[in-house]
Design an enzyme around this catalytic site. Structure first.
Site, PDB file in Angstrom:
ATOM      1  N   ARG A 163     -19.610  -6.097   1.749  1.00 11.62           N
ATOM      2  CA  ARG A 163     -20.305  -5.205   2.689  1.00 11.62           C
ATOM      3  C   ARG A 163     -19.379  -4.723   3.814  1.00 11.62           C
ATOM      4  O   ARG A 163     -19.571  -3.628   4.328  1.00 11.62           O
ATOM      5  CB  ARG A 163     -21.533  -5.906   3.271  1.00 11.62           C
TER       6      ARG A 163
ATOM      7  N   LYS B 218     -38.949 -13.493 -12.972  1.00 11.86           N
ATOM      8  CA  LYS B 218     -40.384 -13.304 -13.237  1.00 11.86           C
ATOM      9  C   LYS B 218     -40.781 -11.859 -13.497  1.00 11.86           C
ATOM     10  O   LYS B 218     -40.208 -10.945 -12.895  1.00 11.86           O
ATOM     11  CB  LYS B 218     -41.184 -13.794 -12.030  1.00 11.86           C
TER      12      LYS B 218
ATOM     13  N   GLY C 232     -28.737  -7.569  -5.961  1.00 11.07           N
ATOM     14  CA  GLY C 232     -29.211  -8.922  -6.215  1.00 11.07           C
ATOM     15  C   GLY C 232     -28.297  -9.742  -7.101  1.00 11.07           C
ATOM     16  O   GLY C 232     -27.073  -9.608  -7.053  1.00 11.07           O
TER      17      GLY C 232
ATOM     18  N   GLY D 282     -32.912  -6.194  -1.781  1.00 12.89           N
ATOM     19  CA  GLY D 282     -34.265  -5.713  -1.514  1.00 12.89           C
ATOM     20  C   GLY D 282     -34.335  -4.193  -1.474  1.00 12.89           C
ATOM     21  O   GLY D 282     -35.263  -3.590  -2.030  1.00 12.89           O
TER      22      GLY D 282
HETATM   23  N1  LIG Z   1     -34.759 -17.960 -18.719  1.00 13.91           N
HETATM   24  C1  LIG Z   1     -34.816 -18.192 -17.404  1.00 13.91           C
HETATM   25  N2  LIG Z   1     -35.560 -19.197 -16.906  1.00 13.91           N
HETATM   26  C2  LIG Z   1     -35.614 -19.433 -15.585  1.00 13.91           C
HETATM   27  N3  LIG Z   1     -34.952 -18.702 -14.656  1.00 13.91           N
HETATM   28  C3  LIG Z   1     -34.202 -17.693 -15.098  1.00 13.91           C
HETATM   29  C4  LIG Z   1     -34.089 -17.377 -16.486  1.00 13.91           C
HETATM   30  N4  LIG Z   1     -33.273 -16.320 -16.611  1.00 13.91           N
HETATM   31  C5  LIG Z   1     -32.858 -15.994 -15.370  1.00 13.91           C
HETATM   32  N5  LIG Z   1     -33.401 -16.804 -14.454  1.00 13.91           N
HETATM   33  C6  LIG Z   1     -33.140 -16.826 -13.008  1.00 13.91           C
HETATM   34  O1  LIG Z   1     -33.534 -15.627 -12.379  1.00 13.91           O
HETATM   35  C7  LIG Z   1     -32.891 -15.590 -11.126  1.00 13.91           C
HETATM   36  C8  LIG Z   1     -32.714 -14.168 -10.702  1.00 13.91           C
HETATM   37  O2  LIG Z   1     -33.965 -13.547 -10.655  1.00 13.91           O
HETATM   38  P1  LIG Z   1     -34.284 -12.331  -9.708  1.00 13.91           P
HETATM   39  O3  LIG Z   1     -34.197 -12.754  -8.286  1.00 13.91           O
HETATM   40  O4  LIG Z   1     -35.572 -11.767 -10.189  1.00 13.91           O
HETATM   41  O5  LIG Z   1     -33.091 -11.317 -10.039  1.00 13.91           O
HETATM   42  P2  LIG Z   1     -32.295 -10.293  -9.103  1.00 13.91           P
HETATM   43  O6  LIG Z   1     -31.803 -11.083  -7.914  1.00 13.91           O
HETATM   44  O7  LIG Z   1     -31.156  -9.790  -9.907  1.00 13.91           O
HETATM   45  O8  LIG Z   1     -33.287  -9.246  -8.745  1.00 13.91           O
HETATM   46  C9  LIG Z   1     -31.571 -16.297 -11.289  1.00 13.91           C
HETATM   47  O9  LIG Z   1     -31.470 -17.318 -10.318  1.00 13.91           O
HETATM   48  C10 LIG Z   1     -31.658 -16.893 -12.710  1.00 13.91           C
HETATM   49  O10 LIG Z   1     -31.211 -18.216 -12.784  1.00 13.91           O
HETATM   50  O1  LIG Z   2     -29.039  -9.005   2.912  1.00 16.33           O
HETATM   51  C1  LIG Z   2     -29.968  -8.207   3.019  1.00 16.33           C
HETATM   52  O2  LIG Z   2     -30.956  -8.098   2.090  1.00 16.33           O
HETATM   53  P1  LIG Z   2     -30.754  -8.482   0.500  1.00 16.33           P
HETATM   54  O3  LIG Z   2     -30.411  -9.963   0.438  1.00 16.33           O
HETATM   55  O4  LIG Z   2     -32.102  -8.169  -0.118  1.00 16.33           O
HETATM   56  O5  LIG Z   2     -29.648  -7.602  -0.041  1.00 16.33           O
HETATM   57  C2  LIG Z   2     -30.040  -7.219   4.152  1.00 16.33           C
HETATM   58  O6  LIG Z   2     -29.011  -7.425   5.085  1.00 16.33           O
HETATM   59  C3  LIG Z   2     -31.415  -7.252   4.808  1.00 16.33           C
HETATM   60  O7  LIG Z   2     -31.630  -8.505   5.399  1.00 16.33           O
HETATM   61  P2  LIG Z   2     -33.117  -9.034   5.618  1.00 16.33           P
HETATM   62  O8  LIG Z   2     -33.735  -9.275   4.255  1.00 16.33           O
HETATM   63  O9  LIG Z   2     -32.974 -10.296   6.442  1.00 16.33           O
HETATM   64  O10 LIG Z   2     -33.875  -7.949   6.363  1.00 16.33           O
END
Ligand SMILES: Nc1ncnc2c1ncn2[C@@H]1O[C@H](COP(=O)(O)OP(=O)(O)O)[C@@H](O)[C@H]1O
Ligand SMILES: O=C(OP(=O)(O)O)[C@H](O)COP(=O)(O)O
Length: 401
Positions: free
Chosen positions: A41, A202, A358, A381
């Site tokens: 970042r 999920k 993410g 997010g």
């Molecule tokens: N088959 C699975 N069973 C349980 N958890 C899983 C599985 N596949 C992936 N995950 C978990 O999903 C998490 C990420 O999910 P999510 O937060 O929805 O994705 P992102 O951050 O990319 O949006 C990871 O920590 C991963 O370990």
């Molecule tokens: O790291 C951030 O969000 P993200 O982890 O969803 O990418 C941003 O800096 C926003 O932070 P916040 O979710 O505390 O408002």
């Protein structure tokens, strides 16, 4: 969302000698010794700041770090100064506050082309409350406003939204523009075939994204923990895999909807299963329809990787959000790594590859393939909300082009 005015449209007299309030997202991970463990970042913020420096602006940088409740030393932005200075090639000055007399003095002492970093804007609760008086105080520091904090653009806070009511013009920085170009532009008008790969834990957290992408994609590949809800909806036994019982009807409906829309919806045909949720679990590969009791699916299997790769070979645009398995455990990272490698390979062949924030970004970085992709989002997010088709308050508040 209408196209927003860009900092690149400001030149010469618009910028020379002007005090520019730049909201950036320097919310980076720090270790216990306050060393930056991922400077993505910080690097992403550089092009806008350099542009302003080169045009003789006096740059006031504003960011949050973490989610402090009041003034909290461990959330100070001071540890950012050395890396920022190094990347910008000048010594960045640091204020001990983000509003008030001491800051005003520092701003008054800024010369053209120099940069002042304000202290964590979330040390004031008024920031997240989007308090108008606080926003006015921030605005009073400068002559114009640039928002380059994509990662925080889904928050209607004083420094991302409120401030634009008192400081004009309010324009988008280069990072903000690039994120919008890819996460909105490339997806609204994709080169086809257009594929989305959606994974993660999920269905419930990705339903908005899946439904929004249904309106746009030709191919949808699903992986991660959410697939077991789809399997169960089709009558498969899923052992102790992650299942959202209350989303079984929804999964069925999505499969029907894909058929009706002519979307090629691919679910993994085989999975890597484990006898416990642990890095050292025993594992084996089984067909999707034969997960034994007591075992849980933690990754997509080799046949699925092959089918997914063949499908991706036909595409011109790919967006990826969410890992294919529990990539944090080496034993269950193969599916996610294979997708990262495939996207890197296809990028080299002219396919537009977009990684939507993410954990998928973390996975691509872990595989050392970040620089191969067309675009890697700096917002988790924020990118999720954009992919769900929502508008971001920090963007809406900017002047139209
Ligand atoms: N088959 C699975 N069973 C349980 N958890 C899983 C599985 N596949 C992936 N995950 C978990 O999903 C998490 C990420 O999910 P999510 O937060 O929805 O994705 P992102 O951050 O990319 O949006 C990871 O920590 C991963 O370990
Ligand atoms: O790291 C951030 O969000 P993200 O982890 O969803 O990418 C941003 O800096 C926003 O932070 P916040 O979710 O505390 O408002």
């Amino acid at each position: 969302m209408a196209t927003k005015k860009s900092v690149g449209s400001l030149k010469g007299g618009d910028l020379k000698g002007k005090k520019v309030f730049v909201r950036v997202d320097l919310n980076v991970p720090l270790d216990d010794s306050l060393n930056i463990t991922d400077d993505t970042r910080v690097r992403a913020a550089v092009p806008t700041v350099k542009y302003l420096m080169e045009h003789g602006s006096r740059v006031i940088l504003c960011s949050h770090l973490g989610r402090p409740k009041g003034v909290t030393p461990k959330y100070s932005l001071k540890p950012l100064v050395p890396r920022l200075s190094e990347l910008l090639g000048i010594q960045v000055d640091m204020a001990d506050d983000c509003i008030g007399e001491s800051v005003e003095k520092k701003v008054a002492a800024l010369s053209d082309g120099r940069v002042l970093l304000l202290e964590n804007v979330r040390f004031y609760k008024e920031e997240e409350k989007n308090d108008p008086e606080f926003a006015k105080k921030l605005a009073s520091l400068a002559d114009l406003y640039v928002n380059d904090a994509f990662g925080t653009a889904h928050r209607a806070h004083a420094s991302t939204e409120g401030v634009t009511k008192y400081l004009k013009p309010a324009v988008a920085g280069f990072l903000m523009q690039k994120e919008l170009d890819y996460l909105v532009g490339a997806i609204a008008n994709p080169k086809r075939p257009f594929a989305a790969i959606v994974g993660g834990s999920k269905v419930s957290s990705k339903i908005g994204v899946i439904e929004s992408l249904f309106e746009k994609v030709d191919i949808l590949l699903l992986g991660g923990g959410m697939i077991f809800t789809f399997y169960k909806a089709q009558g498969y036994s899923v052992g102790s895999s992650l299942v959202e019982e209350d989303k079984l009807d929804l999964a069925k409906a999505l499969i029907e909807k894909a058929k009706a829309k002519g979307i090629s919806l691919l679910l993994p045909t085989d999975v890597v299963i484990a006898d416990k949720f642990a890095a050292d679990a025993n594992s084996k590969v089984v067909p999707a329809s034969s997960i034994p009791d007591g075992w849980m699916g933690l990754d997509i299997g080799p046949d699925s990787i092959k089918t997914f790769n063949e499908s991706l070979d036909t595409t011109k645009t790919i967006i990826w959000n969410g890992p294919m398995g529990v990539f944090e455990f080496e034993k269950f990272a193969a599916g996610t790594t294979a997708i990262a490698k495939k996207l890197a390979e296809l990028s080299g062949k002219g396919v537009t590859t977009i990684i939507g924030g993410g954990d998928s970004v973390a996975a691509v970085e872990k595989a050392g393939l970040a620089d191969k992709m067309s675009h890697i989002s700096t917002g988790g997010g924020a990118s999720l909300e954009l992919l769900e088709g929502k508008s971001l308050p920090g963007v809406l508040a900017l002047n139209d082009a």
